[in-house]
Design a protein around this motif. Structure first.
Motif, PDB file in Angstrom:
ATOM      1  N   LEU A   1       0.866  -1.137   0.039  1.00  0.00           N
ATOM      2  CA  LEU A   1       0.012  -0.066   0.269  1.00  0.00           C
ATOM      3  C   LEU A   1       0.921   1.240   0.117  1.00  0.00           C
ATOM      4  N   VAL A   2       0.835   2.026  -1.013  1.00  0.00           N
ATOM      5  CA  VAL A   2       1.544   3.202  -1.363  1.00  0.00           C
ATOM      6  C   VAL A   2       0.954   4.558  -1.226  1.00  0.00           C
ATOM      7  N   TYR A   3       1.706   5.323  -0.429  1.00  0.00           N
ATOM      8  CA  TYR A   3       1.191   6.810  -0.327  1.00  0.00           C
ATOM      9  C   TYR A   3       2.085   7.662  -0.677  1.00  0.00           C
TER      10      TYR A   3
ATOM     11  N   GLN B   1      -4.598   9.483   3.523  1.00  0.00           N
ATOM     12  CA  GLN B   1      -6.050   9.140   4.104  1.00  0.00           C
ATOM     13  C   GLN B   1      -6.451   8.068   3.083  1.00  0.00           C
ATOM     14  N   VAL B   2      -6.424   8.050   1.989  1.00  0.00           N
ATOM     15  CA  VAL B   2      -6.908   7.186   0.766  1.00  0.00           C
ATOM     16  C   VAL B   2      -6.181   5.702   1.220  1.00  0.00           C
ATOM     17  N   VAL B   3      -4.974   5.553   1.471  1.00  0.00           N
ATOM     18  CA  VAL B   3      -4.534   4.156   1.794  1.00  0.00           C
ATOM     19  C   VAL B   3      -5.062   3.787   3.210  1.00  0.00           C
ATOM     20  N   LYS B   4      -5.415   4.610   4.038  1.00  0.00           N
ATOM     21  CA  LYS B   4      -6.288   4.070   5.490  1.00  0.00           C
ATOM     22  C   LYS B   4      -7.702   3.326   4.807  1.00  0.00           C
ATOM     23  N   SER B   5      -8.319   4.076   4.043  1.00  0.00           N
ATOM     24  CA  SER B   5      -9.566   3.521   3.374  1.00  0.00           C
ATOM     25  C   SER B   5      -9.171   2.141   2.703  1.00  0.00           C
TER      26      SER B   5
END
Length: 184
Positions: A83-85, A94-98
């Protein structure tokens, strides 16, 4: 002769965080200077981890957002996740948490081998929006590995994919640790 094992890993994250750049840097040692949005690409590479050889299949996905519905192909037959941010984008964090929450739900709340990557670590401190400690705390809350990288400077690109293979084995081998069987 080493044992050859097959692993399929999906790279997920918000658009423009460097998923494809990480994959290209790992697969062929090149950095892509231009941004061309990915639809979905698959790469393969043989990799030695410890005494075993792995046939690694990487699925590089299109950028997701918090509203993306993850297809079943992102959960069925997948061994691990990267999972990359971008450290320069709070939105991507925030998107990677979702995305993690959606994966966790769709996999039936089972343990997942995950490596969380804060990419673009080579960019200036002034442009940084996500601190290293924030990434580390998030990964710790998931029981995941955390790394910061720079696809441009080839920083940790090999390490990311070595770590995800190690995590796959760790999670697979620890699933039965807490169970016991009593024969009567």
């Amino acid at each position: 002769m080493p044992l050859v094992r097959y692993r399929k890993v999906v790279i997920l994250g918000y658009r423009s965080v460097g998923k494809t750049s990480l994959a290209h840097q790992f697969i062929d040692g090149t950095f892509l200077d231009c941004y061309d949005p990915t639809v979905e690409s698959t790469y393969t590479k043989m990799l030695m981890v410890g005494k075993d050889e792995f046939h690694l299949q990487l699925v590089d996905t299109a950028g997701q957002d918090e509203y993306t519905i993850l297809p079943h192909s992102f959960t069925i037959g997948i061994h691990g996740y990267v999972l990359v941010y971008s450290v320069t984008s709070l939105k991507s964090f925030q998107v990677v948490k979702s995305l993690h929450s959606k994966l966790y739900e769709s996999r039936g709340k089972t343990r997942m081998p995950v490596v969380l990557v804060g990419n673009k670590a080579d960019l200036s401190l002034e442009s940084r929006q996500v601190k290293t400690d924030e990434g580390r705390k998030l990964a710790d809350s998931w029981g995941a590995v955390f790394l910061e990288s720079s696809a441009k400077e080839k920083q940790m690109t090999q390490g990311i994919f070595t770590k995800v293979i190690e995590e796959i084995d760790r999670v697979d081998n620890s699933c039965g640790e807490h169970r016991s069987c009593i024969l009567m």
